[in-house]
Design a protein around this motif. Structure first.
Motif, PDB file in Angstrom:
ATOM      1  N   SER A   9       0.820  -1.204   0.000  1.00 24.58           N
ATOM      2  CA  SER A   9       0.000   0.000   0.000  1.00 24.58           C
ATOM      3  C   SER A   9       0.861   1.265   0.000  1.00 24.58           C
ATOM      4  CB  SER A   9      -0.920  -0.017   1.218  1.00 24.58           C
ATOM      5  OG  SER A   9      -1.672   1.148   1.291  1.00 24.58           O
ATOM      6  N   GLU A  10       1.939   1.264   0.797  1.00 27.07           N
ATOM      7  CA  GLU A  10       2.821   2.424   0.868  1.00 27.07           C
ATOM      8  C   GLU A  10       3.556   2.648  -0.457  1.00 27.07           C
ATOM      9  OE1 GLU A  10       3.281   4.783   3.289  1.00 27.07           O
ATOM     10  OE2 GLU A  10       1.529   3.835   4.186  1.00 27.07           O
ATOM     11  N   ILE A  11       4.090   1.575  -1.035  1.00 25.67           N
ATOM     12  CA  ILE A  11       4.798   1.689  -2.314  1.00 25.67           C
ATOM     13  C   ILE A  11       3.831   2.130  -3.404  1.00 25.67           C
ATOM     14  CG2 ILE A  11       6.054   0.418  -4.088  1.00 25.67           C
ATOM     15  CD1 ILE A  11       7.268  -1.272  -1.831  1.00 25.67           C
ATOM     16  N   LEU A  35      11.684   4.661 -12.440  1.00 19.91           N
ATOM     17  CA  LEU A  35      10.553   4.481 -11.524  1.00 19.91           C
ATOM     18  C   LEU A  35      10.996   4.240 -10.078  1.00 19.91           C
ATOM     19  CD1 LEU A  35       7.500   4.592 -11.871  1.00 19.91           C
ATOM     20  CD2 LEU A  35       7.520   2.126 -12.186  1.00 19.91           C
ATOM     21  N   PRO A  36      12.017   3.405  -9.811  1.00 19.45           N
ATOM     22  CA  PRO A  36      12.418   3.154  -8.418  1.00 19.45           C
ATOM     23  C   PRO A  36      13.262   4.253  -7.779  1.00 19.45           C
ATOM     24  CG  PRO A  36      13.226   1.403  -9.878  1.00 19.45           C
ATOM     25  CD  PRO A  36      12.643   2.484 -10.725  1.00 19.45           C
ATOM     26  N   LYS A  37      13.638   5.266  -8.529  1.00 15.26           N
ATOM     27  CA  LYS A  37      14.467   6.325  -7.945  1.00 15.26           C
ATOM     28  C   LYS A  37      13.697   7.025  -6.832  1.00 15.26           C
ATOM     29  CE  LYS A  37      17.509   7.188 -11.790  1.00 15.26           C
ATOM     30  NZ  LYS A  37      17.987   8.136 -12.788  1.00 15.26           N
ATOM     31  N   GLY A  38      14.412   7.294  -5.748  1.00 17.91           N
ATOM     32  CA  GLY A  38      13.797   7.920  -4.586  1.00 17.91           C
ATOM     33  C   GLY A  38      13.397   6.915  -3.523  1.00 17.91           C
ATOM     34  N   PHE A  39      13.439   5.624  -3.840  1.00 20.57           N
ATOM     35  CA  PHE A  39      13.153   4.573  -2.874  1.00 20.57           C
ATOM     36  C   PHE A  39      14.456   4.069  -2.269  1.00 20.57           C
ATOM     37  CE2 PHE A  39       9.294   4.436  -5.363  1.00 20.57           C
ATOM     38  CZ  PHE A  39       8.317   4.124  -4.427  1.00 20.57           C
ATOM     39  N   PRO A  40      14.414   3.545  -1.042  1.00 20.37           N
ATOM     40  CA  PRO A  40      15.613   2.943  -0.467  1.00 20.37           C
ATOM     41  C   PRO A  40      16.072   1.753  -1.312  1.00 20.37           C
ATOM     42  CG  PRO A  40      13.869   3.123   1.187  1.00 20.37           C
ATOM     43  CD  PRO A  40      13.278   3.512  -0.130  1.00 20.37           C
ATOM     44  N   PRO A  41      17.372   1.467  -1.332  1.00 25.25           N
ATOM     45  CA  PRO A  41      17.892   0.384  -2.180  1.00 25.25           C
ATOM     46  C   PRO A  41      17.231  -0.979  -1.967  1.00 25.25           C
ATOM     47  CG  PRO A  41      19.689   1.685  -1.295  1.00 25.25           C
ATOM     48  CD  PRO A  41      18.431   2.182  -0.649  1.00 25.25           C
ATOM     49  N   HIS A  42      16.848  -1.287  -0.742  1.00 25.57           N
ATOM     50  CA  HIS A  42      16.253  -2.598  -0.489  1.00 25.57           C
ATOM     51  C   HIS A  42      14.818  -2.715  -1.006  1.00 25.57           C
ATOM     52  CE1 HIS A  42      14.883  -0.259   2.991  1.00 25.57           C
ATOM     53  NE2 HIS A  42      13.904  -1.150   3.118  1.00 25.57           N
ATOM     54  N   LEU A  43      14.203  -1.608  -1.398  1.00 30.08           N
ATOM     55  CA  LEU A  43      12.833  -1.634  -1.918  1.00 30.08           C
ATOM     56  C   LEU A  43      12.760  -1.468  -3.430  1.00 30.08           C
ATOM     57  CD1 LEU A  43      10.893   0.520   0.686  1.00 30.08           C
ATOM     58  CD2 LEU A  43      10.926  -1.956   0.475  1.00 30.08           C
ATOM     59  N   ARG A  44      13.863  -1.161  -4.069  1.00 25.35           N
ATOM     60  CA  ARG A  44      13.822  -0.832  -5.497  1.00 25.35           C
ATOM     61  C   ARG A  44      13.311  -1.968  -6.368  1.00 25.35           C
ATOM     62  NH1 ARG A  44      18.646   3.458  -6.715  1.00 25.35           N
ATOM     63  NH2 ARG A  44      17.904   4.934  -5.169  1.00 25.35           N
ATOM     64  N   GLY A  45      13.680  -3.202  -6.058  1.00 29.76           N
ATOM     65  CA  GLY A  45      13.178  -4.333  -6.835  1.00 29.76           C
ATOM     66  C   GLY A  45      11.681  -4.527  -6.655  1.00 29.76           C
ATOM     67  N   LEU A  46      11.188  -4.209  -5.466  1.00 25.09           N
ATOM     68  CA  LEU A  46       9.766  -4.370  -5.181  1.00 25.09           C
ATOM     69  C   LEU A  46       8.921  -3.317  -5.897  1.00 25.09           C
ATOM     70  CD1 LEU A  46      10.048  -5.076  -1.355  1.00 25.09           C
ATOM     71  CD2 LEU A  46       9.757  -6.730  -3.193  1.00 25.09           C
ATOM     72  N   VAL A  47       9.504  -2.175  -6.189  1.00 26.27           N
ATOM     73  CA  VAL A  47       8.770  -1.102  -6.864  1.00 26.27           C
ATOM     74  C   VAL A  47       8.277  -1.586  -8.230  1.00 26.27           C
ATOM     75  CG1 VAL A  47       9.000   1.192  -7.893  1.00 26.27           C
ATOM     76  CG2 VAL A  47       9.953   0.739  -5.645  1.00 26.27           C
ATOM     77  N   ILE A  48       9.118  -2.299  -8.947  1.00 24.59           N
ATOM     78  CA  ILE A  48       8.733  -2.795 -10.266  1.00 24.59           C
ATOM     79  C   ILE A  48       7.618  -3.833 -10.129  1.00 24.59           C
ATOM     80  CG2 ILE A  48       9.548  -3.960 -12.353  1.00 24.59           C
ATOM     81  CD1 ILE A  48      10.617  -1.086 -11.927  1.00 24.59           C
TER      82      ILE A  48
END
Length: 87
Positions: A9-11, A35-48
């Protein structure tokens, strides 16, 4: 990695807000690599992963281009997107 409902929900909210603030309603778009820019590195894969789930829910539209996939908001879901962004 399994994503909790709260994290999803947050992402989701951040992705929609990012595209909304950039005015990505079709003509404007964001490359998948940005698209993942601005997210912490550990969440970048989850953004996609969340972006593809939002595509299934028809909040986002993805179109291929020569070098990367382009993402933008689905204008047909404008009211629901605005409600989510303003929460």
């Amino acid at each position: 990695m399994k994503l909790s409902e709260k994290a999803f929900s947050e992402i989701r909210k951040v992705i929609l807000k990012k595209l909304y603030n950039l005015g990505c309603w079709g003509k404007g778009h964001v490359s998948e690599s940005n698209l993942p820019k601005g997210f912490p590195p550990h969440l970048r894969g989850l953004v996609i992963e969340v972006a593809y789930e939002l595509r299934k829910q028809e909040f986002l539209v993805m179109r291929p281009s020569g070098h990367d996939r382009q993402w933008y908001l689905n204008f047909a879901k404008r009211v629901e997107i605005e409600e989510c962004v303003k929460e």
